[in-house]
Design an enzyme around this catalytic site. Structure first.
Site, PDB file in Angstrom:
ATOM      1  CD  GLU A 150      -2.826  -1.543   2.145  1.00  0.00           C
ATOM      2  OE1 GLU A 150      -3.847  -2.232   1.973  1.00  0.00           O
ATOM      3  OE2 GLU A 150      -2.407  -1.243   3.270  1.00  0.00           O
ATOM      4  CG  HIS A 187      -8.869  -2.653   4.422  1.00  0.00           C
ATOM      5  ND1 HIS A 187      -8.394  -2.701   3.142  1.00  0.00           N
ATOM      6  CD2 HIS A 187      -7.782  -2.892   5.204  1.00  0.00           C
ATOM      7  CE1 HIS A 187      -7.108  -2.945   3.130  1.00  0.00           C
ATOM      8  NE2 HIS A 187      -6.707  -3.063   4.382  1.00  0.00           N
TER       9      HIS A 187
END
Length: 272
Positions: free
Chosen positions: A116, A211
């Site tokens: 990420e 998430h």
């Protein structure tokens, strides 16, 4: 002396361990990135290898050109950061155009920065500009109660902000800018990075539905403390909902009085 004797590295190891103990980082879940100061980059210089190849970031972050970041690794376990940091984390450098990065320390044995990294660097870029360089940390964790709430509350930042503010008096003081919400998206690419970045323009807390949470701050301690405050408020809300819901709460006028007393601007967007 090793690189792990430098203060910012010690702080990074402590925060990753604290986050693990909170239960926010199962397996390889979550990631943390820290932008080094000029003085820290100089202190780390003798441990850095500038000869590695560049990798595309996926977005352009011009104002991060030549900046160094201490980052957790892709697929690495947060709980192992204190065991062997160079296997599980590393320092990367952004190129002169803000389009690529290279590993200059750590992430040995073929390891890579967090998957990420695009979202992290996009958010770093926005916060660096917004705060004149004061913000240096982006932290993403799988905060249990916050994730649970994304299944029962509307995915609306105003709703989340007001509900979580009401759970503890300190909340609007700690995150007066409220919370942004990203609906579920595939993580790791430019699309979610851009959506997160849009919200980071106005918020220090962004929740990824189903998430986890993204937080931005000046230091590792402040960013950890921000996330801890939001997650504790979420835990209280989960308990309140399980007990049948609120019978009384903090009112909009209470929040106005609080803002005045603590000299904090509390946006009317979140008040009645």
């Amino acid at each position: 002396m090793t690189i792990e004797d430098i203060k910012f590295v010690q702080n990074f190891k402590k925060i990753t361990n604290d986050a693990w103990l909170k239960g926010w980082h199962e397996r390889n879940g979550g990631n943390i990135t820290y932008r080094l100061t000029e003085e820290e980059a100089v202190a780390a210089k003798k441990f850095i290898n500038e000869g590695s190849a560049y990798t595309p970031i996926g977005v352009t972050v011009k104002n991060l050109a030549n900046d160094y970041f201490l980052v957790t690794g892709s697929g690495k376990f947060i709980r192992n950061m204190t065991v062997c940091l160079e296997e599980n984390a590393g320092i990367i450098k952004v190129d002169e155009k803000g389009e690529n990065y290279k590993i200059v320390w750590g992430l040995i044995n073929g390891a890579r920065p967090t998957s990420e990294i695009t979202s992290h660097l996009m958010s770093h870029s926005i916060k660096k500009e917004k705060t004149n360089g004061a913000y240096r940390v982006i932290m993403h964790s799988h905060t249990t109660n916050t994730i649970a709430l994304t299944f029962v509350l509307p995915l609306d930042g105003k709703v989340f902000t007001r509900q979580l503010w009401e759970m503890a008096t300190e909340c609007p003081v700690v995150f007066p800018g409220g919370i942004g919400i990203v609906p579920w998206m595939v993580p790791g690419g430019a699309a979610i990075a851009e959506e997160t970045g849009k919200l980071m323009n106005d918020h220090d807390v962004v929740i990824w539905a189903h998430h986890g949470m993204f937080c931005a701050g000046e230091s590792l301690d402040l960013t950890f403390g921000l996330m801890d405050t939001v997650e504790k408020s979420a835990e209280i809300l989960v308990k309140v909902l399980s007990m049948g819901g609120k019978k009384q709460t903090i009112t909009s006028q209470n929040f106005r009085d609080l803002g005045k007393a603590f000299k904090v601007h509390i946006s009317e967007d979140y008040l009645d």
